[in-house]
Design a protein around this motif. Structure first.
Motif, PDB file in Angstrom:
ATOM      1  N   UNK A  31       0.858  -1.182   0.000  1.00  0.00           N
ATOM      2  CA  UNK A  31       0.000   0.000   0.000  1.00  0.00           C
ATOM      3  C   UNK A  31       0.893   1.231   0.000  1.00  0.00           C
ATOM      4  N   UNK A  32       0.299   2.363  -0.324  1.00  0.00           N
ATOM      5  CA  UNK A  32       1.069   3.596  -0.314  1.00  0.00           C
ATOM      6  C   UNK A  32       1.402   4.007   1.110  1.00  0.00           C
ATOM      7  N   UNK A  33       2.599   4.535   1.262  1.00  0.00           N
ATOM      8  CA  UNK A  33       2.995   5.088   2.539  1.00  0.00           C
ATOM      9  C   UNK A  33       2.301   6.427   2.692  1.00  0.00           C
ATOM     10  N   UNK A  34       1.914   6.775   3.900  1.00  0.00           N
ATOM     11  CA  UNK A  34       1.233   8.045   4.081  1.00  0.00           C
ATOM     12  C   UNK A  34       2.188   9.185   3.781  1.00  0.00           C
ATOM     13  N   UNK A  35       1.770  10.128   2.957  1.00  0.00           N
ATOM     14  CA  UNK A  35       2.578  11.330   2.795  1.00  0.00           C
ATOM     15  C   UNK A  35       1.670  12.538   2.964  1.00  0.00           C
ATOM     16  N   UNK A  36       2.241  13.581   3.554  1.00  0.00           N
ATOM     17  CA  UNK A  36       1.433  14.751   3.888  1.00  0.00           C
ATOM     18  C   UNK A  36       1.115  15.514   2.610  1.00  0.00           C
TER      19      UNK A  36
END
Lengths: 348, 311
Positions: free
Chosen positions: A271-276
Motif C-alpha cells: 500500500x502507499x505510505x502516508x505522505x502529507x
C-alpha cells in the motif's frame, strides 16, 4: 529530572530574517521550558525552524536574522538581549555547546584532532599547562569510544571515518564542559549501526557530565531512543509538546499524526505510505489561524481564522490545536497511530 | 513457487581497486539473481561494497572476476557496441544525493534529456515532448523544464533524478540510497512514486540502502553485505523474522523503533567477525531453507538449520 528546575526558558520568541528587504518570520512566538538534566527532542520537517530556534540559544543566527520579540532566560540572564560577540563568548561553548550535523565539515582539516580538543579545553581554562591539557584531551577521546587515544591525538580529521569524526566532535563539545548540549541532527549523515553507537555515547556523556540535551532531528525513530520529552515544530511554531510516551502513544495534533504516519516502519507493504499532502506554508506571508490547516483533512473553520492556543492534555502534554476545544467535534487519530498504541500494550 | 524470469544474474563477481601493494578487493565473490519485476535490496554499512556492486552492474567499475549476465548475456568486461548501447539504455541509476547529482549549470530539460541524446537522434521538439512526459510522470510540472536545479527542493530534485532515468525507458533501475538524504515526509512521497512507477511500468529495482526499516517496506528480497561479502540473502519477511547470521542480527538490532518503551530496553548487538572460527573450516555460500542463503561453514550451518527448525 526535576520539574521545577528550569535551565532555559524561552517565552514568546520571534525570529525574523531580512532577505533583500523582505521579512521572513522563521519563528513565530515559541515558548518552551527546558528542564535541567532532561533530553528534549525537537522534531519537524526541514524548514520548520527547529535549527533556527536552537541557534538563538548561543547566538549563531546569520547576520540578517535577529530575535525580534520575546525573552530567553538562562540562569537569570536574558539571552535575547545579547548583541555582541563578547557577550556571546561567555555562553557559547562554555554554557551551551552545539554539535552540528555534518562531521565532515565541522572539523578543521588543517589541525590535528588533539589540537582541536585542546583548543576547547583552553577556552574553559586558559592557565592549564600543555601536558595536562593533552592528558585531558586523551581522556575525552577514550570516553567517546576512540581506541588508542595517544596515537589518534596526533591524527588529522581525514584519517577518521564519519562515525569517528562525530565522536571527536562530541569530545570537543564535552571538553568545554557545557550545561546544555544542542545536537543538530548529529546522526543523519551516518549509517544505522554507527547511529546507534553515537546515540549510546551521547547518553553515556549525558549521565557522566549531567548534561541537558536538546536533540534536533526529523527521524522519530531516533527520538524514541534518546528523548525524555518531545516538541513537534511546524512552520516556526511548537504545535505539540509532551513526554516521549505522550507523543508516541497519545498524539493529539493532526500534524503529529501525519509525521508519525509517514514513517516507513508503520507502512503496510503493497500500500502507499502516508505522505502529507500539500506544501509547508510560505513564511514570508503572514500566517492566519493554524499554519497546518490547509494541509489538514480534519481542519475546522476556526483553524483558518484564529490561531489556536495551547490546550493542556495532561500536566506534561500541551497541544496547539482547536480539535482539543470542548466545542470541537471528536476526531479519532488514523488507524496506524492507534496501532502504535497497541505496541505499548505488547511491551517488547 | 512459480519459476520467475531471471533478469540479472551476478555470478561470483569480484571487484578490485589498485594493484600490487595497494590492491584492495571491495567486492569478494558475490553471487545473486534478480528476478523481473521484483525489488531486490542490498543492505550494508558504508564501505561494505554495496555501491560498488551497483556500479559494476552499471559498467562504471570493471570487474576483476566473475560474470554479470543481463537477460542471459554477459555484460561485464569487453562487449559489443550494440550490447553496450542496450545496457546503457535499459539499466539506469538513481543517486543518493539529489543536491550533488544534478548539473548545477544545466537546465532541467537538458539534464533529463542528456542520456537520450546519446542513444537516439531526435528533433529538439521531440526531445522536449519526451522531457515533458517524463516530468509529468514523476509529478512535476512541464514548465519546470526551463529552470535550474537550485530552484528546487530536495524532494523535487530527487524527482528530476528519477525522470532522468525514466526517459530512457529502462527495465532495471539501480537506486543507490535514493532517500537517505531526504526528510521523513518527502521520503514517503519518493517511495510512493517509485512504487507507482514499478506497478505501471513493471520496473525491476535494485535498492541499495543502509536503513533496514525502509528496506522492509519496499523490498521483496534482501542481500546483507559485510566487507564485500554477502553474508545472508533471504525473502524480506523471512529475514526479519528469522535472521541467522550474527551480522544481520546486529543490523536489525540497530534499527530505531518508533516505540520509546522498546527503545529503552533495547540491547545493541555488536558484530565481531572474530566470533567465527574459519581457520580450519572455510565458510561457503549455502542454502539453509527455501530462498534463504547464508555464508557459513559446516558447523555453523548445522546450528543455523537447527535454529530454523525450532521456530
Amino acid at each position: 529530572m526535576n520539574k521545577d528546575d528550569i535551565i532555559l526558558s524561552a517565552k514568546d520568541i520571534e525570529v525574523q530574517f531580512n532577505l533583500r528587504g523582505q521579512i521572513l518570520t522563521a519563528i513565530r512566538g515559541v515558548s518552551l521550558d527546558i528542564y535541567r538534566g532532561e533530553s528534549l527532542a525537537i522534531v519537524g520537517e526541514s524548514g520548520s525552524g527547529k535549527s533556527v530556534f536552537t541557534k538563538t540559544f548561543n547566538g549563531l543566527l546569520d547576520a540578517n536574522g535577529k530575535i525580534t520579540k520575546g525573552t530567553l532566560m538562562y540562569e537569570g540572564r536574558d539571552l535575547a538581549k545579547y548583541t555582541t560577540e563578547k557577550e556571546w563568548l561567555q555562553i557559547r561553548g562554555k554554557e551551551i555547546a552545539m554539535i552540528m550535523q555534518e562531521p565532515m565539515t565541522s572539523l578543521n582539516p588543517l589541525k590535528t584532532i588533539g589540537d582541536q580538543i585542546c583548543e576547547a579545553i583552553r577556552l574553559r581554562d586558559k592557565s592549564i599547562p600543555a601536558d595536562a591539557a593533552r592528558k585531558e584531551a586523551e581522556m575525552y577521546l577514550q570516553e567517546v569510544g576512540i581506541d588508542d587515544p595517544a596515537r589518534r591525538y596526533k591524527q588529522y580529521p581525514h584519517e577518521f571515518s564519519g562515525g569517528m569524526r562525530q565522536r571527536v566532535v562530541i569530545a570537543i563539545a564535552i571538553a568545554c564542559r557545557p550545561e546544555i548540549l544542542i545536537c543538530d541532527e548529529p546522526t543523519t549523515a551516518l549509517d544505522v549501526t554507527i547511529q546507534a553507537q553515537i546515540l549510546k555515547v551521547l547518553k553515556e556523556m549525558k549521565t557522566k557530565y549531567n548534561l541537558t540535551i536538546v536533540f534536533i532531528t526529523h527521524d522519530l525513530g531516533v527520538v524514541a531512543n534518546i528523548a525524555d520529552r518531545i516538541a513537534v515544530m511546524y512552520a516556526g511554531d511548537i504545535i505539540e509538546v509532551g513526554t516521549c510516551e505522550d507523543i508516541f502513544f497519545e498524539p493529539k495534533h493532526p500534524y503529529t499524526w501525519a509525521l508519525l504516519s509517514s514513517m516507513p516502519q508503520l507502512g503496510v507493504k503493497g500500500t502507499d505510505l502516508y505522505s502529507i499532502p500539500g506544501n509547508p506554508p510560505n513564511l514570508f506571508a503572514e500566517i492566519k489561524g493554524d499554519a497546518f490547516a490547509p494541509r489538514n483533512p480534519h481542519a475546522l473553520q476556526i483553524d483558518f481564522i484564529k490561531r489556536p492556543p495551547y490546550f493542556d492534555v495532561s500536566p506534561s502534554h500541551k497541544v496547539r490545536s482547536w480539535l482539543m476545544d470542548p466545542r470541537a467535534p471528536k476526531v479519532d487519530p488514523p488507524e496506524n497511530i492507534r496501532r502504535l498504541k497497541e505496541l505499548k500494550a505488547v511491551k517488547i | 513457487m512459480e519459476q520467475k524470469e531471471v533478469l540479472l544474474d551476478v555470478q561470483n563477481v569480484s571487484v578490485t581497486f589498485g594493484s600490487g601493494k595497494n590492491k584492495f578487493e571491495a567486492v569478494h565473490h558475490v553471487s545473486f539473481q534478480v528476478h523481473r519485476g521484483e525489488t531486490f535490496g542490498i543492505v550494508g554499512e558504508s564501505g561494505s561494497g554495496k555501491t560498488t556492486i551497483g556500479r559494476s552492474i552499471m559498467r562504471i567499475y570493471p570487474t576483476s572476476s566473475g560474470e554479470i549476465l543481463y537477460k542471459g548475456q554477459k555484460i561485464n568486461g569487453k562487449i559489443s557496441k550494440e550490447l553496450d548501447h542496450q545496457v546503457t539504455r535499459e539499466i539506469q541509476m538513481i543517486f543518493q544525493d539529489p543536491m550533488a547529482s544534478l548539473n548545477e549549470r544545466a537546465k532541467v530539460s537538458y539534464i533529463v534529456s542528456e542520456g537520450l541524446m546519446n542513444v537516439e537522434k531526435l528533433t529538439q521538439e521531440e526531445y522536449d515532448k519526451r522531457v515533458d512526459a517524463a516530468l509529468q510522470e514523476v509529478g512535476l510540472l512541464p514548465e519546470f523544464a526551463s529552470r535550474f536545479p537550485h530552484e528546487f527542493s530536495g524532494g523535487q530534485r530527487q524527482r528530476i533524478g528519477i525522470a532522468r532515468s525514466l526517459i530512457m525507458q529502462p527495465e532495471l533501475v539501480i537506486a543507490d540510497e535514493p532517500i537517505s538524504a531526504l526528510d521523513v515526509s518527502i521520503r514517503a512521497q519518493v517511495l510512493n512514486l517509485l512504487d507507482k512507477l514499478q506497478k505501471e511500468r513493471g520496473l525491476t529495482y535494485i535498492f541499495i540502502a543502509h536503513d533496514l526499516s525502509v528496506m522492509r517496506f519496499i523490498t521483496d528480497r534482501i542481500a546483507v553485505i559485510h566487507k564485500g561479502k554477502i553474508v545472508e540473502l533471504a525473502e524480506t519477511e523471512e529475514l526479519f523474522h528469522h535472521p541467522l547470521h550474527p551480522y544481520t542480527r546486529a543490523l536489525l538490532s540497530a534499527i530505531p523503533v518508533p516505540n520509546p518503551i522498546a527503545e529503552r530496553g533495547k540491547e545493541l548487538i555488536v558484530y565481531d567477525p572474530s566470533m567465527h572460527h574459519y581457520e580450519k573450516d572455510q565458510p561457503e555460500w549455502c542454502k539453509v531453507s527455501d530462498d534463504h542463503y547464508i555464508l557459513a561453514n559446516q558447523e555453523e550451518l548445522a546450528a543455523y538449520r537447527k535454529e530454523l527448525e525450532s521456530h
